[in-house]
Motif scaffolding. Structure first.
Motif, short mmCIF file in Angstrom:
data_model
loop_
_atom_site.label_atom_id
_atom_site.label_comp_id
_atom_site.label_asym_id
_atom_site.label_seq_id
_atom_site.Cartn_x
_atom_site.Cartn_y
_atom_site.Cartn_z
N TYR A 160 0.48 3.87 -3.07
CA TYR A 160 0.01 5.24 -2.84
C TYR A 160 1.15 6.25 -2.74
O TYR A 160 0.92 7.39 -2.34
CB TYR A 160 -0.85 5.29 -1.57
N GLU B 9 -5.12 11.45 -5.21
CA GLU B 9 -5.97 12.13 -4.24
C GLU B 9 -6.07 11.32 -2.94
O GLU B 9 -5.96 11.88 -1.84
CB GLU B 9 -7.37 12.34 -4.82
N THR B 10 -6.23 10.01 -3.06
CA THR B 10 -6.27 9.15 -1.88
C THR B 10 -4.95 9.22 -1.13
O THR B 10 -4.93 9.29 0.10
CB THR B 10 -6.57 7.70 -2.29
N ARG C 19 -11.65 5.96 4.62
CA ARG C 19 -11.71 4.65 3.95
C ARG C 19 -10.45 3.85 4.21
O ARG C 19 -10.48 2.63 4.15
CB ARG C 19 -11.88 4.82 2.46
N THR C 20 -9.32 4.47 4.51
CA THR C 20 -8.06 3.74 4.65
C THR C 20 -7.65 3.59 6.11
O THR C 20 -6.57 3.08 6.36
CB THR C 20 -6.94 4.45 3.87
N GLU D 45 0.83 -1.21 0.00
CA GLU D 45 0.00 0.00 0.00
C GLU D 45 0.86 1.25 0.00
O GLU D 45 0.53 2.24 -0.66
CB GLU D 45 -0.94 0.01 1.20
N ASP E 70 -7.16 9.58 -9.05
CA ASP E 70 -7.91 9.14 -7.86
C ASP E 70 -6.94 8.59 -6.81
O ASP E 70 -7.07 8.86 -5.62
CB ASP E 70 -8.95 8.09 -8.22
N ARG E 71 -5.97 7.78 -7.26
CA ARG E 71 -4.96 7.24 -6.34
C ARG E 71 -4.16 8.37 -5.71
O ARG E 71 -3.86 8.33 -4.51
CB ARG E 71 -3.99 6.32 -7.09
N HIS F 55 -4.86 12.38 0.89
CA HIS F 55 -5.70 12.27 2.08
C HIS F 55 -5.05 11.37 3.14
O HIS F 55 -5.11 11.67 4.32
CB HIS F 55 -7.09 11.72 1.73
N ARG F 56 -4.41 10.30 2.68
CA ARG F 56 -3.75 9.38 3.62
C ARG F 56 -2.59 10.07 4.33
O ARG F 56 -2.37 9.86 5.51
CB ARG F 56 -3.24 8.15 2.88
N ASP G 54 -8.47 10.45 5.32
CA ASP G 54 -9.25 9.51 4.50
C ASP G 54 -9.78 8.40 5.39
O ASP G 54 -9.05 7.53 5.81
CB ASP G 54 -8.40 8.94 3.38
#
Length: 87
Positions: A34, A72-73, A84-85, A30, A69-70, A76-77, A82
């Motif tokens: 990311y 942006e994630t 979601r993670t 991950e 999108d990745r 956020h991470r 984020d």
């Protein structure tokens, strides 16, 4: 009670160890997936493929959207925003 539980759970030590190793591998995968530098390199490679005519505009747009999108994630991470993670 700690000693008794350790003795009783000793037969499960290989399973717990395997689970820990799998968790570490997933975390590293991950982290690489990311990593903003990795994503930016993939965007640059994608643009070269488009310029060389190896992919169509539609493919480029779809893949670029996925990479953005990745990214942006990943942003956020890095700021811990984020949900979601969150493990």
């Amino acid at each position: 009670m700690g000693l008794i539980s350790e003795v009783l759970l000793l037969p499960f030590a290989p399973v717990r160890g395997s689970a820990w190793v799998i968790e570490q591998v997933v975390r590293e995968a991950e982290r690489i997936y990311y990593d903003p530098a990795t994503i930016q390199a993939e965007l640059a490679r994608l643009e070269k493929l488009l310029e060389a005519g190896e992919i169509t505009e539609e493919e480029f747009d779809r893949l670029e959207d996925e990479l953005l999108d990745r990214l942006e994630t990943a942003t956020h991470r890095s700021f811990g925003t984020d949900d979601r993670t969150t493990p």
